[in-house]
Design an enzyme around this catalytic site. Sequence first.
Site: not given
Ligand SMILES: NC(=O)C1=CN([C@@H]2O[C@H](COP(=O)(O)OP(=O)(O)OC[C@H]3O[C@@H](n4cnc5c(N)ncnc54)[C@H](OP(=O)(O)O)[C@@H]3O)[C@@H](O)[C@H]2O)C=CC1
Ligand SMILES: Nc1nc2c(c(=O)[nH]1)N=C([C@H](O)[C@@H](O)CO)CN2
Length: 237
Positions: A149
């Site tokens: 990842y």
């Molecule tokens: N949340 C956090 O604390 C953190 C988030 N991030 C980054 O910020 C962004 C948003 O985070 P967050 O809202 O938690 O994300 P999520 O884990 O909620 O994922 C966002 C969306 O990505 C879609 N997705 C996953 N796999 C696929 C695929 N194979 N094809 C198409 N769509 C896909 C899902 O769609 P569906 O639900 O329709 O399947 C999901 O709704 C991400 O890029 C994440 O890596 C980084 C660090 C921390």
């Molecule tokens: N696609 C996602 N990416 C990440 C998520 C998530 O919920 N969806 N969450 C994290 C965590 O919050 C991480 O930052 C905790 O240390 C990271 N990326």
Amino acid sequence: MSAAPILITGGAQRLGRHCAERLCDDGHPVIITYRRERPALEALRARGVVTLQADFGDQAGIRDFIVRLRETTSSLRAIVHNASDWLPDAEGDEAADNFEHLFRVHMLAPYLINLEARDLLEACGEPLRDIVHMTDYVATRGSRKHIAYAASKAGLENLTLSFAARYAPSIQVNTIAPAMIMLGENDDEAYAEKARAKSALGTIPGPGVIYESLRYLLDNRYVTGTTLPVDGGRHLR
Ligand SMILES: NC(=O)C1=CN([C@@H]2O[C@H](COP(=O)(O)OP(=O)(O)OC[C@H]3O[C@@H](n4cnc5c(N)ncnc54)[C@H](OP(=O)(O)O)[C@@H]3O)[C@@H](O)[C@H]2O)C=CC1
Ligand SMILES: Nc1nc2c(c(=O)[nH]1)N=C([C@H](O)[C@@H](O)CO)CN2
């Protein structure tokens, strides 16, 4: 002429959905992608958000989405590559498939969409056009349990540099690199407490800070090729 839409991939939940709703509040037309149907999509559609089904897990899914995106709009104000799978490393025979899957979702999809949608961004009649890659704090630090990842997010961060150089001056390309922004639905208070302790600011802020960061990039006409950390001072601990 109506304003060009902003595309957010993976916009059906959490950070992407929050940004889609806030962009609607600010009067922007929005397109989101989703993989699976759910009630939240109806609420977004009721606000005029265009929802396109897309699975970026394989090349055919990515290319199929691009065809439907081009059938849906003739211009774009911005693309936010938000879709992401936060998968831990797999064991044994599944390790390679897991790595390839994360490479496709986090790197191949943004790469192909950026290449194939350049003309849609160039067709935007507004003065600013943006691509924003959502990466992660671990892209520059690594992760013991999410090696694939973190590496795929590091690759996405590198795409920012290359596309920023190639698409200047008409399109700005930047990264937002969050750390813990919001908990997962199964995270308990013990997990939350550990997560808060990882950053100097000691909070889990929620998605508003991501929209504020996106707003900054969309509104600024002199920022490209950068990574905006949104991590509460995680690097200070
Ligand atoms: N949340 C956090 O604390 C953190 C988030 N991030 C980054 O910020 C962004 C948003 O985070 P967050 O809202 O938690 O994300 P999520 O884990 O909620 O994922 C966002 C969306 O990505 C879609 N997705 C996953 N796999 C696929 C695929 N194979 N094809 C198409 N769509 C896909 C899902 O769609 P569906 O639900 O329709 O399947 C999901 O709704 C991400 O890029 C994440 O890596 C980084 C660090 C921390
Ligand atoms: N696609 C996602 N990416 C990440 C998520 C998530 O919920 N969806 N969450 C994290 C965590 O919050 C991480 O930052 C905790 O240390 C990271 N990326």
